[in-house]
Every structure is written in C-alpha cells, then in structure tokens.
Scaffold this active site. Structure first.
Site, short mmCIF file in Angstrom:
data_model
loop_
_atom_site.label_atom_id
_atom_site.label_comp_id
_atom_site.label_asym_id
_atom_site.label_seq_id
_atom_site.Cartn_x
_atom_site.Cartn_y
_atom_site.Cartn_z
N LYS A 1 0.80 -1.22 0.00
CA LYS A 1 0.00 0.00 0.00
C LYS A 1 0.84 1.28 0.00
O LYS A 1 0.30 2.36 -0.20
CB LYS A 1 -0.98 -0.01 1.17
CG LYS A 1 -1.94 -1.18 1.16
CD LYS A 1 -2.81 -1.26 -0.08
CE LYS A 1 -3.99 -0.34 -0.01
NZ LYS A 1 -4.97 -0.60 -1.09
N SER B 1 -3.12 -12.65 3.57
CA SER B 1 -3.51 -12.46 2.17
C SER B 1 -2.40 -12.93 1.23
O SER B 1 -2.66 -13.28 0.07
CB SER B 1 -3.90 -11.00 1.88
OG SER B 1 -2.77 -10.16 1.88
N1 PMP Z 1 -3.61 -7.71 1.23
C1 PMP Z 1 -3.45 -6.83 2.24
C2 PMP Z 1 -2.80 -7.31 3.51
C3 PMP Z 1 -3.90 -5.51 2.10
O1 PMP Z 1 -3.76 -4.64 3.12
C4 PMP Z 1 -4.53 -5.12 0.89
C5 PMP Z 1 -5.05 -3.72 0.76
N2 PMP Z 1 -6.35 -3.57 1.28
C6 PMP Z 1 -4.67 -6.06 -0.14
C7 PMP Z 1 -4.20 -7.34 0.07
C8 PMP Z 1 -5.39 -5.74 -1.43
O2 PMP Z 1 -4.78 -4.75 -2.20
P1 PMP Z 1 -5.67 -3.77 -3.12
O3 PMP Z 1 -6.33 -2.79 -2.20
O4 PMP Z 1 -4.67 -3.14 -4.02
O5 PMP Z 1 -6.68 -4.60 -3.84
#
Ligand code: PMP
Length: 325
Positions: free
Chosen positions: A58, A275
C-alpha cells in the site's frame, strides 16, 4: 526509476533523499519448495512487497495519492488527510504524512489486528474505530460521513474511488514485473481489496504483454479471515473496480490461506501475512493447470502484524519442552 521520480520534475515537495524514494522496486522471488509438485517447466514468482518502507504494497498507492493531492493543491493547506482503511493503507499514509507534517485521520474497523492499531498510534494518526461487525464497509461509511460533515477540516483521500490508487500499480508494479521476468510472465494473479493492485498491474500487463492472463481472487464468503481483501458480491464495490478486467474471480478459503501462510514461513522462509498465503493458494491453483509458464503473484505484507492472531499460529506451534533428566 522509482514511482516518485516520475513526478519529481513537477514538484519538489517530497525530497529526493526521503524514505518515499524507496517505494517500489521490490524483489521478485521464485518459490522453490511449495511448488515441488508442479511440472518442471512451471515456475511461480512472488513480489515481496514488505520490502517497501511502510511494510506493504500500500506504500505505492498511498504515495501516489499523497503526491497528486499535493500537486493539485488539495493537501498541505492545514487540511487533515482522511480515509478508511483496514490498516496497511493507513500505515503508509501515516508514514509519509508524518515526514511531510500532514495530519492524518483514519476510520478503521475495530477488528483490525492490535498490531495495526498500535502501529497507527505510534505513527501519530488519529483513529476512529468503527463497528467490527460492519467490517471495512462500516469504515468507508464513517469516512464518507466525516468528509461530508467537515469539508474544511478534511481532504478525503478515498482510496476505493481514487484513480491514483490503480495508477500507482500501472506506473510501478506492472513495469517492474515485466522487467523482472524479462517479459516472460504468462499469468498474473492478485487478490481484491480496493482492487488497485489487480486493476493497475493488470491494465499495464494487458497493454504491454497481451499474452499474459490476469486472474483475480477473492475470499469465498462475506465473513472471512483474509484481512485486506473483500468478498466483492457482498461488499461496497470500489469505484476503481473494473468488472471487465476482473471477470470471475477465483475464490480462496481462509483455512487454505492460513495453511499456506504457515507453509511459506516454514518451507520458503517467507514470513508473510494471510492475504499472501491466499495469493499463493490462488497462484498454485493456476500453476497446477499448466504444462509450462511463469505465474507471478503479489505478497502484500509480512507476518508481524498477524502475530496476535492466535488461531493462525498456535495450532501449529513447534515448541518442545525437554524432559527433566
Ligand atoms: N492484502 C493486504 C494485507 C492488504 O492490506 C490489501 C489492501 N487492502 C490487499 C491485500 C489488497 O490490495 P488492493 O487494495 O490493491 O486490492
């Protein structure tokens, strides 16, 4: 060239020797052991996004959003940056804004991990904790409400609808992956939160390397344990979400992501967040259907912020008490 260099000719607001100059250009690492069952000509590579100074993917959109807001004159006139976040975007905002002297207010679901809340506090962000049962949508609604009520106090960054979010990945993540694979990437896999990573990187790859297949994934249910990701059918759809690019996302179960997160730590030495485990589950699914190819996915952050998740780690403790002799 870094994400920041692209705009430096237009603005001297962020000094060239600052932390922000180290955003992007993260390593692309091959997986070697969780991939052992794949055909020999199928490779899986991961983008190690915790190498960013704020510790996650991010940093890319946060920096691009802040930079464009400063260039447009939206930020830096005493207004507070306001947004909703499940944690990582807030940490990136708070990191860069601390250095720029810009105050930050964040609506965060109270269910965000205690490590995230502690880090945001440490970085001096003002936090408004929202109903944990409403998840990230509750935080979005709170931020909208505050932005409407106090337009003179806040500049609403609105990561879900802000074009600078996906554009950061179009400008940095996409070109880095194309370069680091020498254009040999065949499949790109990424999870959906705001969808910025998938949409920006996917758009770049589709334009420059049209043979690449782009595949999105999401949690398999509205209530899930994949912090940072959204189950799109039941969530507020981000304005930057591009249905035509996303198609039908793969679905990943929380338990499968947990298991893979632990395997990545123990078998690859990659101590990553949940994630990231989900991303590797999805990438391996795609890879297992190929005879040859180079599958690339993004590992958004490291595991430190998830250590208090007892369910994740305790069931797999590897401690041993030696018997008294
Ligand atoms: N994994 C984590 C740990 C995140 O903080 C985020 C951001 N919300 C994402 C995945 C997904 O990324 P994006 O917002 O670019 O879809």
């Amino acid at each position: 060239m870094t994400l920041l260099d692209l705009k430096l000719t237009e603005s001297n607001t962020i000094p060239l020797d600052s932390l922000a100059c180290h955003v992007g250009n993260t390593p692309l690492l091959p997986l070697r052991r969780v991939t052992l069952r794949l055909p020999p000509r199928v490779k899986v590579f991961v983008k190690a996004e915790w190498f960013n100074p704020g510790g996650s993917v991010k940093d890319r959109p946060a920096l691009n959003i802040i930079q464009n807001a400063i260039l447009n004159g939206d930020l830096g006139r005493g207004k507070r940056l306001l947004d909703s976040t499940s944690g990582n975007m807030g940490i990136s905002y708070a990191t860069f804004c601390a250095a720029l002297g810009i105050p930050v207010t964040l609506a965060v679901p109270a269910s965000a991990s205690s490590e995230r809340i502690a880090m945001l506090n440490a970085l001096g962000a003002e936090l408004i904790l929202t109903d944990p049962l409403e998840g990230s949508d509750g935080a979005i609604l709170k931020a909208r409400e505050l932005a409407a009520e106090f337009p003179d106090k806040f500049w609403y960054a609105n990561q879900y609808d802000n074009e600078s979010n996906w554009q950061a990945h179009y400008l940095s993540t996409g070109p880095e992956i194309a370069r680091q694979t020498n254009g040999q990437i065949t499949h790109f896999v990424a999870g959906l939160g705001t969808s910025g990573t998938f949409v920006g990187t996917g758009r770049y790859l589709n334009e420059r390397l049209p043979q690449v297949k782009t595949i999105a994934f999401q949690p398999d249910a509205p209530f899930h344990g994949l912090e940072g990701l959204k189950h799109m059918p039941s969530a507020i759809k981000p304005g930057i979400y591009d249905e035509s690019l996303v198609g039908t996302p793969l679905e990943v179960r929380t338990e499968a992501a947990h298991e893979m997160t632990i395997r990545l730590a123990r078998e690859e030495g990659l101590f990553v967040g949940i994630s990231s485990g989900a991303a590797v589950v999805a990438a391996l699914k795609i890879a297992s259907e190929l005879d040859e190819g180079a599958v690339v996915t993004v590992l958004p952050d490291a595991g430190y912020k998830y250590l208090s998740d007892k369910k994740l780690w305790e069931g797999s403790l590897r401690t041993q008490t030696f018997p008294d002799v």
